[in-house]
Design a protein around this motif. Structure first.
Motif, PDB file in Angstrom:
ATOM      1  N   LEU A 169      12.263   6.987  -7.146  1.00 19.35           N
ATOM      2  CA  LEU A 169      10.958   7.228  -7.759  1.00 19.35           C
ATOM      3  C   LEU A 169      10.976   8.491  -8.615  1.00 19.35           C
ATOM      4  O   LEU A 169      10.180   8.628  -9.533  1.00 19.35           O
ATOM      5  N   GLU A 189       4.224   5.977  -5.354  1.00 24.79           N
ATOM      6  CA  GLU A 189       4.307   6.084  -6.810  1.00 24.79           C
ATOM      7  C   GLU A 189       3.247   7.024  -7.353  1.00 24.79           C
ATOM      8  O   GLU A 189       3.507   7.777  -8.295  1.00 24.79           O
ATOM      9  N   LYS A 190       2.056   7.001  -6.781  1.00 20.25           N
ATOM     10  CA  LYS A 190       1.002   7.930  -7.213  1.00 20.25           C
ATOM     11  C   LYS A 190       1.380   9.375  -6.892  1.00 20.25           C
ATOM     12  O   LYS A 190       1.116  10.278  -7.675  1.00 20.25           O
ATOM     13  N   MET A 233       0.823  -1.183   0.000  1.00 21.67           N
ATOM     14  CA  MET A 233       0.000   0.000   0.000  1.00 21.67           C
ATOM     15  C   MET A 233       0.878   1.261   0.000  1.00 21.67           C
ATOM     16  O   MET A 233       0.618   2.197  -0.724  1.00 21.67           O
ATOM     17  N   TYR A 234       1.911   1.252   0.836  1.00 23.29           N
ATOM     18  CA  TYR A 234       2.814   2.401   0.927  1.00 23.29           C
ATOM     19  C   TYR A 234       3.466   2.698  -0.428  1.00 23.29           C
ATOM     20  O   TYR A 234       3.509   3.840  -0.871  1.00 23.29           O
ATOM     21  N   GLY A 235       3.967   1.649  -1.079  1.00 22.65           N
ATOM     22  CA  GLY A 235       4.632   1.821  -2.366  1.00 22.65           C
ATOM     23  C   GLY A 235       3.708   2.384  -3.427  1.00 22.65           C
ATOM     24  O   GLY A 235       4.106   3.235  -4.230  1.00 22.65           O
ATOM     25  N   VAL A 236       2.475   1.925  -3.441  1.00 23.91           N
ATOM     26  CA  VAL A 236       1.497   2.410  -4.423  1.00 23.91           C
ATOM     27  C   VAL A 236       1.221   3.892  -4.197  1.00 23.91           C
ATOM     28  O   VAL A 236       1.193   4.685  -5.142  1.00 23.91           O
ATOM     29  N   VAL A 237       1.032   4.273  -2.940  1.00 22.68           N
ATOM     30  CA  VAL A 237       0.768   5.684  -2.623  1.00 22.68           C
ATOM     31  C   VAL A 237       1.949   6.559  -3.033  1.00 22.68           C
ATOM     32  O   VAL A 237       1.778   7.627  -3.617  1.00 22.68           O
TER      33      VAL A 237
END
Length: 79
Positions: free
Chosen positions: A70, A7-8, A1-5
């Protein structure tokens, strides 16, 4: 979840160059929340401050490098 946030977040125009600032904000937020948790649970620090400083430095380095990666465009490498 952290990684997705994360990247967004880095898809927002102009934010890619601010990776280290974002790391600082994250680190300060984590520190404040950890202190609030200790106060709420009425816990005292049992580990030497030197150990906390070492762990904080390692965490800050890891977060900085992750956020910096990122912000880079690696699409040329993979073509």
């Amino acid at each position: 979840m952290y990684g997705v946030v994360m990247e967004k977040l880095f898809l927002i125009p102009g934010l890619k160059k601010e990776g280290f600032f974002l790391t600082l904000v994250q680190f300060i937020f984590y520190t404040i929340m950890a202190k609030f948790e200790m106060l709420q649970k009425q816990q005292k620090r049992r580990i030497p401050l030197k150990t906390y400083a070492l762990l904080a430095g390692a965490t800050l380095t890891t977060m900085s490098l992750s956020n910096a990666s990122l912000g880079k465009d690696y699409s040329i490498i993979w073509k």
